[in-house]
Design a protein around this motif. Structure first.
Motif: not given
Length: 378
Positions: A154-170
């Protein structure tokens, strides 16, 4: 079998949930790598939990004497100890918390430059607090060394994507613990079995600090006491600077005899408290996740949480195994408490659903996330 490779998990200090994760990884992946739990400090500056010995995995403490009349080590001192530790075992994959500490950033940058695979452990969400452009920009820089991260759904994973980490590595399932450990420590059958419905109490397990919003919960509990058919106790486990203020507020609300302040309690006592709980209350104005929700669900205890609580994204289904409420809505919280307190059939259904949902918070899911990043992704 090549166990010369290490998996290193770094936190500032180990509590029971950190030990759960390292032990579970050891039991599942120990034939593929040596598991090392690395803590910076021998004592937590936030929690007064008993030190973990690291049963089942190698645990290393860089500054074991912190708290014994010795000040917290400086960032350069911590960085030096981390580098010294790395030199002894360079063939490692690292999972690191506290990405925003300057010494952690410099150490992670060094590891990445030397070709080490390094991942962050983080459960922050964008809506935890007010955000500012330059702060978020700097966070993107501080996260640049990491190949990916273990976060939450949810929101935590979305925030990491916002901060630049690649989606497939979250990957999800950072905030997990051993549900089996909680049930064993409780010494009781999970709800709806165990303690009878009429003998159960409401429970808050939280530090007594402003963001935990305990004052709002007291107001809601006072309203509940006026409306409920069964008037139950409220047990508050936790310590903090607001304890005197909250005791005074309970007295002013006329509920001081119904509210029991137990102070900080260790994990075994928490399990026992939950075994006799009707529902967990977590009304925080800021809550990255709320691991106590997993502990409650492990004992079949429904959770009433604020919409700021990260655990609601994956664990709490409002009207199924708990309720979700706004942190400035004591009337709504009081209504939810009345429903659970006065309607046993409803509570039974919620308890069964809570126990079923606890599997999603079990530490085995953390193990699968580690497996994905450390062994399956290249």
């Amino acid at each position: 079998m090549d166990r010369s490779r290490n998996l290193v998990f770094l936190w500032d200090n180990f509590g029971p949930t950190h030990a759960d994760r390292c032990q579970a990884v050891t039991e599942s992946l120990g034939d593929r790598a040596k598991i090392v739990g690395l803590e910076l400090l021998g004592r937590s500056s936030t929690y007064d939990w008993d030190p973990e010995k690291g049963a089942g995995f190698q645990k290393v403490t860089l500054f074991p004497s912190v708290g014994d009349d010795k000040p917290r080590p400086s960032a350069p001192a911590r960085l030096g100890r981390m580098l010294k530790f790395w030199l002894k075992q360079p063939r490692s994959t690292w999972f690191v918390c506290h990405y925003d500490w300057i010494d952690i950033f410099l150490f992670s940058l060094f590891l990445r430059m030397t070709g080490v695979k390094i991942y962050t452990l983080i459960d922050s969400k964008f809506d935890d607090k007010k955000r500012f452009f330059w702060n978020e920009f700097i966070k993107r820089i501080f996260l640049a060394p990491y190949r990916g991260g273990i976060s939450c759904e949810g929101r935590a994973a979305d925030y990491l994507r916002f901060l630049g980490l690649k989606e497939e590595r979250i990957v999800p399932a950072y905030d997990t613990l051993s549900t089996e450990r909680i049930r064993t420590l409780s010494g009781a059958e999970p709800a709806p079995g165990g303690v009878p419905f009429d003998a159960r109490h409401f429970t808050i397990i939280a530090r007594l600090v402003p963001k935990k919003n305990i004052s709002m919960a007291l107001k809601a509990f006072a309203a509940y006491c006026e409306k409920a058919r069964i008037r139950r106790k409220l047990v508050i486990c936790g310590s903090g600077p607001l304890e005197d203020d909250l005791r005074r507020e309970a007295l002013e609300l006329g509920i001081s005899e119904d509210v029991e302040f137990r102070g900080f309690v260790q994990t075994e006592a928490i399990a026992r408290v939950l075994s006799s709980s009707l529902a967990l209350i977590l009304p925080s104005t800021e809550e990255q996740f709320g691991l106590v929700v997993v502990e409650a669900l492990a004992m079949g205890v429904p959770a009433v949480v604020s919409d700021r609580c990260g655990a609601r994204d994956s664990l709490v289904r409002s009207g199924v195994n708990g309720f979700v409420v706004e942190p400035d809505n004591p009337a709504g919280l009081a209504w939810f408490l009345v429903q659970l307190s006065d309607h046993q059939e409803l509570w039974n259904d919620f308890a069964i659903a809570a126990f079923s949902a606890s599997d999603r918070g079990d530490v085995k899911n953390f193990v699968e996330s580690v497996r994905t990043l450390a062994f399956e992704q290249q």
